[in-house]
Design an enzyme around this catalytic site. Structure first.
Site, PDB file in Angstrom:
ATOM      1  CE  LYS A 162      40.495  38.220  41.975  1.00  0.00           C
ATOM      2  NZ  LYS A 162      39.176  38.851  42.163  1.00  0.00           N
TER       3      LYS A 162
ATOM      4  CE1 TYR B  81      53.327  38.604   9.424  1.00  0.00           C
ATOM      5  CE2 TYR B  81      53.565  38.821  11.800  1.00  0.00           C
ATOM      6  CZ  TYR B  81      53.708  38.075  10.646  1.00  0.00           C
ATOM      7  OH  TYR B  81      54.222  36.818  10.719  1.00  0.00           O
TER       8      TYR B  81
HETATM    9  C1  LIG Z   1      39.541  39.887  43.073  1.00  0.00           C
HETATM   10  C2  LIG Z   1      38.752  40.314  44.244  1.00  0.00           C
HETATM   11  C3  LIG Z   1      39.280  41.246  45.143  1.00  0.00           C
HETATM   12  C4  LIG Z   1      40.608  41.930  44.921  1.00  0.00           C
HETATM   13  O1  LIG Z   1      40.452  42.962  43.991  1.00  0.00           O
HETATM   14  P1  LIG Z   1      41.658  43.980  43.707  1.00  0.00           P
HETATM   15  O2  LIG Z   1      41.059  45.040  42.889  1.00  0.00           O
HETATM   16  O3  LIG Z   1      42.694  43.202  42.960  1.00  0.00           O
HETATM   17  O4  LIG Z   1      42.146  44.406  45.030  1.00  0.00           O
HETATM   18  C5  LIG Z   1      38.543  41.570  46.254  1.00  0.00           C
HETATM   19  N1  LIG Z   1      37.334  41.003  46.473  1.00  0.00           N
HETATM   20  C6  LIG Z   1      36.794  40.115  45.631  1.00  0.00           C
HETATM   21  C7  LIG Z   1      35.462  39.544  45.924  1.00  0.00           C
HETATM   22  C8  LIG Z   1      37.470  39.744  44.483  1.00  0.00           C
HETATM   23  O5  LIG Z   1      36.929  38.851  43.644  1.00  0.00           O
END
Ligand SMILES: *Cc1c(COP(=O)(O)O)cnc(C)c1O
Length: 365
Positions: free
Chosen positions: A35, A256
C-alpha cells in the site's frame, strides 16, 4: 547537473527482508503489503524483488490495477475492501480478494452481478476499534456472506493495535479465537511486528501473515529492537551531497531562528536536502547523519531545500562529499531510518511514505 539528491531502492535488501519475514513465520503464506505505493518505494520498483511473495496486499484499486499490469496473476487483497458498489466490478474483472468489514459491503456484494464468485476476508474488530465487525456481530456477518452466491470462500482477519508494544496481542487473539473457533477457513492476523515477535508460535501466526514495514527494512518495534537486531536491511537510501561549507566562530548561529549557536570554532556543511524532499523538519540539532560514511550530526533547523551538518569530526569533507540521510552509504556504513524518525518524533514508516515527488529514484541491487 541536476540537484544531487537521490533515493536508491535496493532490490537485494527487499528480497532479503522478504526471506526474513518467511523465516520468522515458518509455513505461513506471506502477503507483501505494498500500500501507499509500496511505502514510498514505488510498486513498479519493488515488484521484481517481491514477486516471491504469495500475494500482494494494498488498499487502493488503482494500485491493484498496477500490480496486475505488471503481470501478477496471484492473489491480491484489498485490505479495506471496496469503497463503493462499482468497485466490485473491478474485483470481479481483476480477480481481487477483498476485506469485508461492514454490513454495507455485504449489501453491495448481495446486489453485485458476477460470474466468478469472490474470495473475501471477513474482518473482525477485536479491540482496535478501527475497521471490522465486533465479535458479537461477526457470526451474523459470516452467515450472511456464507449465504451469498457471489462469495465462494471466506477467510478471517483481524489487526493488532499493540503487536509492537508491551500490551501485546493476547487480548485480541483471545477474542478472535473465541469468535472464529468453529468457522472453517484461513486466518490472517499478523502484521510485521507480530510476524517478527510471534511468528514462530503456530497459535498466533495463522495461514497468512501481512508483512509491510519488515520488507522495507525498518524495525516495527524500534527502539526496543533495531532493524539490525531483526536482521533487516534498509531498502531505501536517501543521499545527497554537500553544496556549501561555512567556518563558524564561537557565538555564530546557523539557519532560520538561529536555533544553533557554535560554542567553539567549527566547520559545517550545507546539504542539498530539505523538508520539501521529505526529510522531517522536526529533526533538530543532534540528529544522526553520515558524511562520507562517517557518523556526524545535524545542526540548526532543516529548511525547505537544505540542511546543515557538523563537519568538525569528518576530516576531508567538503563540497561534493556524500551525505547519507538514511540508508546505506557507498562505503557500506548504515544510517538507520528509524534513528532519524525517532529524532523527528515519528516512525520510519512515515519517512518512507513521505519521500517527495521531486526526489529522483534509482533502482539498485
Ligand atoms: C498496513 C497494514 C499491514 C502492514 O503493517 P506493517 O506494520 O507495515 O507490517 C497489515 N495489515 C493491515 C490491515 C494493514 O493495513
Amino acid at each position: 547537473m541536476p540537484r544531487p539528491i537521490l533515493a536508491t531502492i535496493h532490490s537485494a535488501a527487499l528480497q532479503h527482508n522478504l526471506a526474513r519475514a518467511r523465516q520468522a513465520a515458518p509455513d505461513a503464506l506471506v502477503w507483501a503489503v505494498v500500500k501507499a505505493n509500496a511505502y514510498g518505494h514505488g510498486i513498479e520498483r519493488v515488484f521484481d524483488a517481491l514477486r516471491a511473495a504469495d500475494g500482494f496486499a494494498l488498499l487502493d484499486l488503482a494500485e491493484a490495477e498496477r500490480v496486475r499490469a505488471l503481470g501478477w496473476r496471484g492473489p491480491i487483497l484489498l485490505l479495506e475492501g471496496v469503497f463503493e458498489p462499482r468497485d466490485l466490478e473491478l474485483c470481479s474483472r481483476l480477480g481481487l480478494w477483498h476485506a469485508v468489514h461492514c454490513d454495507e459491503q455485504i449489501d453491495w456484494l448481495a446486489a453485485h452481478k458476477t460470474q466468478a464468485p469472490h474470495r473475501v476476508f471477513l474482518k473482525m474488530n477485536s479491540g482496535m476499534n478501527r475497521l471490522g465487525f465486533t465479535p458479537e456481530r461477526y457470526r451474523a456477518a459470516w452467515a450472511r456472506l456464507n449465504a451469498l452466491t457471489q462469495v465462494d470462500e471466506i477467510s478471517f482477519m483481524t489487526h493488532f493495535s499493540d503487536a509492537d508494544g508491551p500490551r501485546g496481542t493476547d487480548h485480541q487473539m483471545a477474542v478472535f479465537r473465541q469468535a472464529t473457533q468453529d468457522l472453517p477457513g484461513e486466518r490472517s492476523v499478523c502484521n510485521s511486528a507480530a510476524t517478527l515477535r510471534q511468528g514462530s508460535d503456530p497459535a498466533v501466526r495463522g495461514d497468512w501473515v501481512r508483512a509491510g514495514i519488515v520488507l522495507y527494512g525498518s524495525a516495527p518495534d524500534h527502539p526496543e529492537r533495531t532493524a539490525a537486531d531483526w536482521g533487516l536491511l534498509s531498502a531505501m537510501t536517501l543521499s545527497s551531497r554537500i553544496i556549501g561549507v561555512q567556518h563558524l566562530q564561537p557565538g555564530d548561529t546557523v539557519g532560520y531562528g538561529s536555533s544553533f549557536t557554535a560554542d567553539r570554532a567549527m566547520t559545517i556543511g550545507i546539504v542539498a536536502c530539505g523538508y520539501a524532499d521529505g526529510y522531517p523538519r522536526h529533526c533538530s540539532t543532534g540528529t544522526p547523519v553520515l558524511v562520507n560514511g562517517t557518523p556526524t550530526r545535524l545542526v540548526g533547523r532543516v529548511s525547505m531545500d537544505m540542511l546543515n551538518v557538523d563537519l568538525t569530526s569528518v576530516p576531508g569533507a567538503g563540497i561534493g562529499s556524500e551525505v547519507t540521510l538514511w540508508g546505506r552509504s557507498s562505503s557500506g556504513a548504515v544510517q538507520p531510518i528509524d534513528e532519524v524518525a525517532r529524532a523527528g518524533a515519528t516512525i520510519g514508516y512515515e519517512l518512507m511514505c513521505a519521500l517527495a515527488q521531486r526526489v529522483p529514484v534509482a533502482l539498485a541491487d
